[in-house]
Scaffold this motif. Structure first.
Motif, short mmCIF file in Angstrom:
data_model
loop_
_atom_site.label_atom_id
_atom_site.label_comp_id
_atom_site.label_asym_id
_atom_site.label_seq_id
_atom_site.Cartn_x
_atom_site.Cartn_y
_atom_site.Cartn_z
N ILE A 142 11.33 6.97 -29.35
CA ILE A 142 10.84 5.86 -28.53
C ILE A 142 10.09 6.40 -27.33
O ILE A 142 10.30 7.54 -26.90
CB ILE A 142 12.01 4.96 -28.06
N ASP A 143 9.20 5.56 -26.77
CA ASP A 143 8.46 5.93 -25.57
C ASP A 143 9.19 5.44 -24.32
O ASP A 143 9.39 6.19 -23.37
CB ASP A 143 7.04 5.35 -25.62
N SER A 144 9.59 4.18 -24.32
CA SER A 144 10.20 3.58 -23.14
C SER A 144 11.64 3.17 -23.43
O SER A 144 11.88 2.35 -24.32
CB SER A 144 9.40 2.36 -22.69
N VAL A 145 12.57 3.72 -22.68
CA VAL A 145 13.98 3.34 -22.83
C VAL A 145 14.19 1.89 -22.40
O VAL A 145 14.89 1.13 -23.07
CB VAL A 145 14.88 4.29 -22.00
N SER A 146 13.57 1.49 -21.30
CA SER A 146 13.75 0.12 -20.80
C SER A 146 13.23 -0.90 -21.79
O SER A 146 13.88 -1.92 -22.06
CB SER A 146 13.03 -0.04 -19.46
N TYR A 147 12.04 -0.64 -22.33
CA TYR A 147 11.46 -1.58 -23.29
C TYR A 147 12.30 -1.64 -24.56
O TYR A 147 12.53 -2.72 -25.12
CB TYR A 147 10.03 -1.16 -23.62
N SER A 148 12.78 -0.48 -25.00
CA SER A 148 13.62 -0.43 -26.20
C SER A 148 14.92 -1.18 -25.97
O SER A 148 15.43 -1.85 -26.87
CB SER A 148 13.91 1.02 -26.58
N MET A 149 15.48 -1.09 -24.76
CA MET A 149 16.71 -1.80 -24.43
C MET A 149 16.49 -3.31 -24.55
O MET A 149 17.32 -4.03 -25.12
CB MET A 149 17.17 -1.44 -23.01
N LEU A 150 15.35 -3.79 -24.04
CA LEU A 150 15.05 -5.21 -24.14
C LEU A 150 14.89 -5.65 -25.59
O LEU A 150 15.32 -6.74 -25.97
CB LEU A 150 13.77 -5.53 -23.36
N MET A 151 14.28 -4.81 -26.41
CA MET A 151 14.09 -5.15 -27.81
C MET A 151 15.42 -5.23 -28.55
O MET A 151 15.65 -6.12 -29.36
CB MET A 151 13.17 -4.13 -28.49
N VAL A 152 16.31 -4.26 -28.28
CA VAL A 152 17.62 -4.26 -28.93
C VAL A 152 18.42 -5.50 -28.52
O VAL A 152 19.04 -6.16 -29.35
CB VAL A 152 18.40 -2.97 -28.61
N LEU A 153 18.40 -5.82 -27.24
CA LEU A 153 19.11 -7.02 -26.77
C LEU A 153 18.52 -8.28 -27.41
O LEU A 153 19.26 -9.18 -27.81
CB LEU A 153 19.03 -7.12 -25.25
N SER A 154 17.20 -8.34 -27.50
CA SER A 154 16.55 -9.52 -28.06
C SER A 154 16.93 -9.74 -29.52
O SER A 154 17.27 -10.85 -29.93
CB SER A 154 15.03 -9.39 -27.94
N VAL A 155 16.89 -8.66 -30.30
CA VAL A 155 17.20 -8.81 -31.73
C VAL A 155 18.69 -9.08 -31.94
O VAL A 155 19.08 -9.76 -32.89
CB VAL A 155 16.75 -7.56 -32.52
#
Length: 202
Positions: A142-155
């Motif tokens: 992954i490139d962005s930890v913060s963005y990935s965190m938001l994606m995981v929470l969203s899904v």
């Protein structure tokens, strides 16, 4: 043997949980809560000190999401991530009312968010730590930890939104464990984890 009637404090909390989920905190009056609970109007103040304290008590009693111990060095980033996803899916499946309350309050960005943060922040912090560790170890591509965190929470939280729409008419039949399996697979693929890597780590 007859089923034991919930005590009055529990009845008030259950009534508030139901009404806050259906019509929001601001759209619910103390009188409505008491009518739903079959309680005297004065008991909300007596037992809780007001509607805001009822809101806080809901999280203390019903927000039950288990997260991996940050000091557990035996758990890999993948294992920790999977545990959080499964816990969030379980939470949205078992207590849809609390899930609705959380998502509604977050969407509205009310001053009540401060009452929720002590319960939500450990999830965000632990998830961010797991993603960072996985990225550092080359497990998560992954490139962005913060963005990935938001994606995981969203899904992980999105199934609850589907319950409240007409887009998926057969969604009620979905088994929570099966749903969790599909969500885990989707999230790990999105993080760049190969099937071989995650099956070896679980």
């Amino acid at each position: 043997m007859t089923k034991r009637e919930p005590d009055i404090k529990t009845r008030i909390l259950l009534a508030a949980k139901k009404l806050f989920a259906l019509q929001g905190y601001d759209g619910t009056s103390v009188r409505q809560i008491c009518d739903e609970a079959g309680a005297n109007l004065s008991l909300v103040s007596y037992h809780f000190g007001g509607k805001e304290k009822v809101f806080e008590a809901l999280f203390e009693r019903y927000f039950l999401v288990r997260i991996p111990d940050e000091h557990d060095s035996s758990m890999s980033p993948v294992e920790g991530l999977v545990l959080i996803i499964r816990e969030l899916i379980r939470f949205t499946s078992v207590d849809r009312e609390m899930s609705d309350i959380v998502q509604l309050e977050m969407a509205l960005r009310t001053n009540r968010n401060a009452a929720m943060y002590p319960f939500l922040e450990p999830i965000w912090t632990r998830l961010t730590g797991l993603l960072q560790a996985g990225k550092d170890q080359g497990i998560f591509r992954i490139d962005s930890v913060s963005y990935s965190m938001l994606m995981v929470l969203s899904v992980s939280l999105s199934p609850q939104r589907a319950f409240n729409t007409k887009f998926m008419v057969d969604f009620e039949q979905e088994n929570p464990d099966h749903l969790a399996d599909q969500t885990v697979t989707f999230a790990l693929r999105g993080l760049g984890v190969s099937r071989h890597e995650w099956t070896n780590r679980l």
